[in-house]
Structure formats: structure tokens, C-alpha cells
Design an enzyme around this catalytic site. Structure first.
Site, PDB file in Angstrom:
ATOM      1  N   ASP A   1      35.188  73.106  68.897  1.00 60.77           N
ATOM      2  CA  ASP A   1      35.309  73.089  67.446  1.00 60.77           C
ATOM      3  C   ASP A   1      35.340  71.638  66.948  1.00 60.77           C
ATOM      4  O   ASP A   1      36.014  70.789  67.531  1.00 60.77           O
ATOM      5  CB  ASP A   1      36.601  73.816  67.048  1.00 60.77           C
ATOM      6  CG  ASP A   1      36.763  73.955  65.556  1.00 60.77           C
ATOM      7  OD1 ASP A   1      35.930  74.638  64.937  1.00 60.77           O
ATOM      8  OD2 ASP A   1      37.741  73.394  65.012  1.00 60.77           O
TER       9      ASP A   1
ATOM     10  N   GLU B   1      30.307  71.795  68.128  1.00 56.31           N
ATOM     11  CA  GLU B   1      30.001  71.964  66.704  1.00 56.31           C
ATOM     12  C   GLU B   1      30.027  70.591  66.044  1.00 56.31           C
ATOM     13  O   GLU B   1      31.075  69.933  66.020  1.00 56.31           O
ATOM     14  CB  GLU B   1      31.033  72.877  66.044  1.00 56.31           C
ATOM     15  CG  GLU B   1      30.853  73.001  64.541  1.00 56.31           C
ATOM     16  CD  GLU B   1      32.087  73.527  63.821  1.00 56.31           C
ATOM     17  OE1 GLU B   1      31.935  74.239  62.816  1.00 56.31           O
ATOM     18  OE2 GLU B   1      33.216  73.208  64.265  1.00 56.31           O
TER      19      GLU B   1
END
Length: 556
Positions: free
Chosen positions: A218, A286
Site C-alpha cells: 500500500d 501501489e
């Protein structure tokens, strides 16, 4: 109908081979948002046992891996992206034993297991932060980003939170500000501290030892901040924002100091060194950085050096013309060097592609076309739960909203709940077979008509067309690992080749509802008869119906 997975016996894992280490390149990854996937204990929230019960369904899709959004212990201010214990399962999702059973059952079905690793920040309820905020001289005092305010009591600099307002929160215990790129309850870890790096690497090792096959990282470019805490400059001299959401002031800054710092590359090399100790383990990052997607993907995924692959938000935007898609993909292919991209058209943070790109189009045609296009680009495709059913975005009324981002910016921005509503499994049930209890978000009535087990009965359904295509793709090595070259074609069509060793496959997509004929000089094509599509190749001519595709072998 798919039965609950049998997990009564221990899985026997195959011996690792050299080929297995490269399994991720071109694999199809199926993203699961656990709290909305399947509820096994009827509390209205999906859980790990619910995932286990649907593994036969997932395996039937022809995907290679699952990626689970966070299920760690958390106060759920941001629905698991605020972790309070990295090495345990939140009771709402089950237990570590449930996770182990799910992992074994997935491996029995040939599915790899990837999990979300959220290490740029923790919850303010994490034991690390509780100790850090207790004083300025405790062992973890420097584990988070702390700073004194300016003489007038205002925050240390102009950095902003993605969720609105300053990226700094005053703490009365230490009488200092702490940094948070997201919610105030999500303090940022200080990666300049080597002990912090060691601690998060230990977290990764904990899950690798439990048998996970990799991580989705993330906000992978948010780990480091500028140690001098310099102000971000404005993005544009005219004050125009960069984001598609002009209601959020975050888009007015050029974020050169609060993220995407050069020190991050060194840490990612440490992270990769750990992964390399577990043959076959992989990672997908990401990247959230306007205008830097190609540059960062190239540096972050440099072969054998840092993470394996990365995705940006360039195909998660409203723009979707053939010209736009070609430009984005060509720029990535040209600039990525030895790296590897991952592509997605939907995920848990953006409006579903069936509504964002497919508005006004026949969903029965558009949904399989979009999935096939994503899976044909050079890179690794991610398929978000429900995308295989063609689910549209849900309009969640304000009184039902759960997403703090949406609540903050309503009504101009309605948040992420509309793409996070529960999976519909059966048609004749108000909750879609997701749960016997009221779900945490409402099940949309329009989703019931697209329920998985309803579509399972129809050979021509969106679900079965997607299954057939992914099964057909499995042994097409050029579509998984090959190089990619675009060819000139009429407006609203995309034509490109994927080549691996001596094999070349031509892919043609018609994004328009009108038929298209494409003549390619100097090529001789042999139609491969990809299931689910009616497009044909004859010699050097491709004929496509509206929202149609064709795949052909390029004959030498």
C-alpha cells in the site's frame, strides 16, 4: 453451485522450481475486499472463512492468485488500512488459524496468496505509537514523524493530508505534531529510523513464514519524508489542481517533500533481499504520484533489484478513449526499462469500471471486453472482485456511508463505498446471499440480477465469458510475458502484438459500439478463436462487431 471448500486435510505444497519463481509475470491476480466478499458467521461483515468457502468459485475463474485487502487487527477507522497489530487477524475476520486454513486451501487449488502490507503508517492504537507518544525519550520516541510547531503554534510546514486538512496533528502528551498522510488516526512511521525498517521487515517475514506468496504494498512511495521538513511548492503557478477531485486541496501541491523520496529505493532493496530468501515470493506496489508513474515504476521495479511490479492510477481514471489508453501503455512500455507493470481497471478505491468506462454501453459486451483488454496488456492484470460479473458502481445514500473520505467531501465526492458493497451470490435474496444479517453496506438491487450463481447457470453470461477467456489465456505465453507493439488502427480501436520467443499474437479491440474493419498491410493472420468474442481474422483483415475483440496468430 459451488460448495464450501474442504479444508480438513493439510495441503501438500509442490516443490519450488525455477519456473515458479517467475509465476507472477503476466499472472491474473484476483483482488478480494474481505469485509465485502462473503460472510460465514452472519454478522454482516465478510471474513476469512467466507473467502475459504468461495475458493472453488475463485479457482473456476482461471486466475492465478488472490490478493486480500487488510484483515489485520484494527480499530477500522479506515477499514483495516489502520493497523494496530500486524501479526494477528482482527476478530471480525477470524483468527490466525482461519488464515492458515484459507492459505492451505488456496494452495490446494493452485492459487497463490498475496496480502496487503500497509507499512507507511499504523493506527494510533498500535503499541508502537502508544509508546512513541508517551515521551520524547522512550525507546520508540523516534519511530514516528514528530516535529515541533512554528513559533506561532501552527504546523511545522504546509504538507496536506489526502483525506483533507493539514498532514499534522497536535499531540498533547509530547506537545509536538505528528505527521499523517491520511486520517489523523493513521500516524506515519519514520523510515529514516533503521529500527522501523527492521520492524516492518520482521512483519513481512512473519507472513512469509506462514506461507503467503507475496505482498501488495500500500502507498509504496509514501514511506519516506524529507528529513528537513521543507514546504511543498504549488503544483502549478495558476493554482490549478492535479487531481480529478478539485474539492480536495491536496491536488494543489507538488508533493516532492512529503513522499517519493530517494531514500525509498534503498529500503526497497532491503525488502527485495528478504523476499528473495523465499523462492517464488513476489510484490506489487501501489504508486500514487501524478505525472511520475513511468519513472517510478521503472526505478521501483528494476529487475532483480527492488519490488517485482507496480501499478499506478493511470487506467483508474475517467479517461478511457483508445488514444488515451494507447498513450498511457506506450509510455509505460517505452520507459519501464527492465521493470514490470501491473494493470487494473477497478479496485477498492475507485468507481467501478463498468460505470466509469462502460456508462451508456451494453454491459454484457463491455465487461468481458474490458477484462480481456486489461489481461492482454504487457504486465500483470488485477481483477477486482465483482468485475468478473460486470458489477456497476452503487449509489450509497449519505445515511448509509461508512467511508470517512466520502463523508468528509460529500456530496461533491461520494467516497469509495460504492465500489465496496457486498458481492452478490444469489438472486432471490435481499442480501444477495452475502449474509443472513444486514450487511455493513447495502447490497444494490441492480447487483442481484448479476449474482454469481445466477450467472453461473448461463453459458453466455459475463461471468462465463470471462472464465472462458482466462482459461484460454492460460497457455498463451505471449499474452503473459511477451513484448508489446501497437499498430496503427482506426479511431476507437486498439491493435497491438504480443511476442515471446518465436510466437506472436495480434490483439484487436473495438471500444466503439459500431462495427469496425481493420486492414493490416504485410501481415498474415490465423484466427485463434478466443472464446467470448466474435471478431475474426482473415488474411490481413480483422472484422469486429461493436465492443468486440479478436486474437490471431501472426504467421511468419
Amino acid at each position: 453451485m459451488f460448495e464450501e471448500a474442504d479444508t480438513g486435510q493439510e495441503a501438500v505444497m509442490p516443490e519450488e522450481t525455477t519456473a515458479d519463481r517467475d509465476w507472477w509475470r503476466g499472472a491474473v491476480i484476483y483482488q478480494i475486499y474481505p469485509r465485502s466478499f462473503n460472510d460465514s458467521n452472519n454478522d454482516g461483515i465478510g471474513d476469512l472463512n467466507g473467502v475459504t468457502a468461495r475458493l472453488d468459485y475463485i479457482a473456476s475463474l482461471g486466475v492465478d492468485a488472490i490478493w486480500l485487502s487488510p484483515f489485520f487487527t484494527s480499530p477500522m477507522d479506515d477499514f483495516g488500512y489502520d493497523v494496530s497489530d500486524y501479526e494477528d487477524v482482527d476478530p471480525m475476520f477470524g483468527s490466525l488459524a482461519d488464515f492458515d486454513r484459507m492459505t492451505r486451501a488456496a494452495h490446494e487449488r493452485g492459487l497463490k496468496v498475496m496480502i496487503d502490507l500497509v507499512i507507511s503508517h499504523t493506527s494510533d492504537q498500535h503499541a508502537w505509537f502508544k509508546e512513541s507518544r508517551a515521551s520524547k525519550d522512550n525507546p520508540k520516541a523516534d519511530w514516528y514523524v514528530w516535529a515541533d510547531g512554528k513559533p506561532d503554534g501552527t504546523p511545522p510546514n504546509n504538507w496536506l493530508s489526502l483525506f483533507g486538512g493539514p498532514a499534522w496533528e497536535w499531540d498533547s502528551r509530547r506537545c509536538q505534531f505528528y505527521m499523517h498522510n491520511f486520517l489523523t488516526s493513521q500516524p506515519d512511521l519514520n523510515f529514516h529510523n533503521r529500527e522501523v525498517q527492521d520492524a516492518v521487515l520482521d512483519v513481512a517475514r512473519f507472513w512469509l513464514d506462514r506461507g503467503v506468496d507475496g505482498f501488495r504494498l500500500d502507498t509504496v512511495n509514501f514511506y519516506f519524508h524529507d528529513a528537513e521538513l521543507r514546504d511543498n511548492p504549488p503544483l502549478n503557478s495558476d493554482g490549478a489542481p492535479s487531481t480529478v477531485d478539485p474539492t480536495n486541496p491536496y491536488g494543489f501541491q507538488n508533493h516532492i517533500y512529503d513522499k517519493t523520496r530517494p531514500e525509498n529505493l534503498v529500503f526497497l532493496e532491503r525488502f527485495r533481499a528478504l523476499l528473495d530468501k523465499y523462492p517464488g515470493a513476489t510484490s506489487v506496489g501501489e504508486i500514487g504520484a501524478d505525472g511520475q508513474a513511468v519513472e517510478l515504476t521503472a526505478s521501483y521495479t528494476e529487475e532483480n533489484k527492488r519490488i517485482h511490479m507496480a501499478y499506478s492510477f493511470d487506467l483508474l481514471t475517467p479517461q478511457h478513449s483508445a488514444a488515451y489508453i494507447r498513450r498511457i501503455v506506450e509510455e509505460m512500455n517505452a520507459g519501464i526499462g527492465s521493470g514490470w507493470a501491473s494493470w487494473a481497471l477497478s479496485n477498492h478505491d475507485v468507481q467501478r469500471v463498468a460505470s466509469r468506462w462502460g456508462a451508456g454501453k451494453n454491459p454484457a459486451k463491455f465487461a468481458p471486453l474490458g477484462a480481456a483488454l486489461c489481461a492482454s496488456l504487457r504486465g500483470t492484470p488485477c481483477l477486482y472482485q465483482g468485475e468478473e460479473l460486470g458489477l456497476p458502481q452503487v449509489e450509497v445514500p449519505f445515511e448509509k456511508l461508512q467511508d470517512p473520505y466520502g463523508i468528509r467531501f460529500w456530496p461533491e465526492y461520494k467516497g469509495r463505498d460504492g465500489c465496496r458493497t457486498p458481492m452478490p451470490w444469489v438472486k432471490n435474496n435481499a442480501n444477495g446471499g452475502f449474509s443472513d444479517a444486514e450487511p455493513w453496506l447495502p447490497v444494490a438491487s441492480e447487483h442481484l440480477q448479476l449474482a454469481a450463481f445466477e450467472q453461473d447457470k448461463d453459458e453466455g453470461s459475463i461471468l462465463n465469458r470471462n472464465r472462458a477467456f482466462f482459461a484460454w489465456r492460460q497457455d498463451k505465453t505471449p499474452l503473459r510475458k511477451g513484448d508489446m507493439v501497437f499498430l496503427e488502427s482506426p479511431e476507437e480501436t486498439l491493435v497491438f502484438t504480443r511476442s515471446f520467443d518465436d510466437a506472436t499474437i495480434l490483439c484487436a479491440f473495438n471500444l466503439s459500439a459500431e462495427p469496425a474493419t481493420i486492414t493490416l498491410e504485410g501481415l498474415t493472420l490465423e484466427d485463434l478463436g478466443a472464446p467470448g468474442f466474435t471478431g475474426t481474422a482473415d488474411g490481413g483483415t480483422i472484422s469486429l462487431q461493436g465492443l468486440d475483440a479478436c486474437f490471431a496468430k501472426v504467421k511468419s
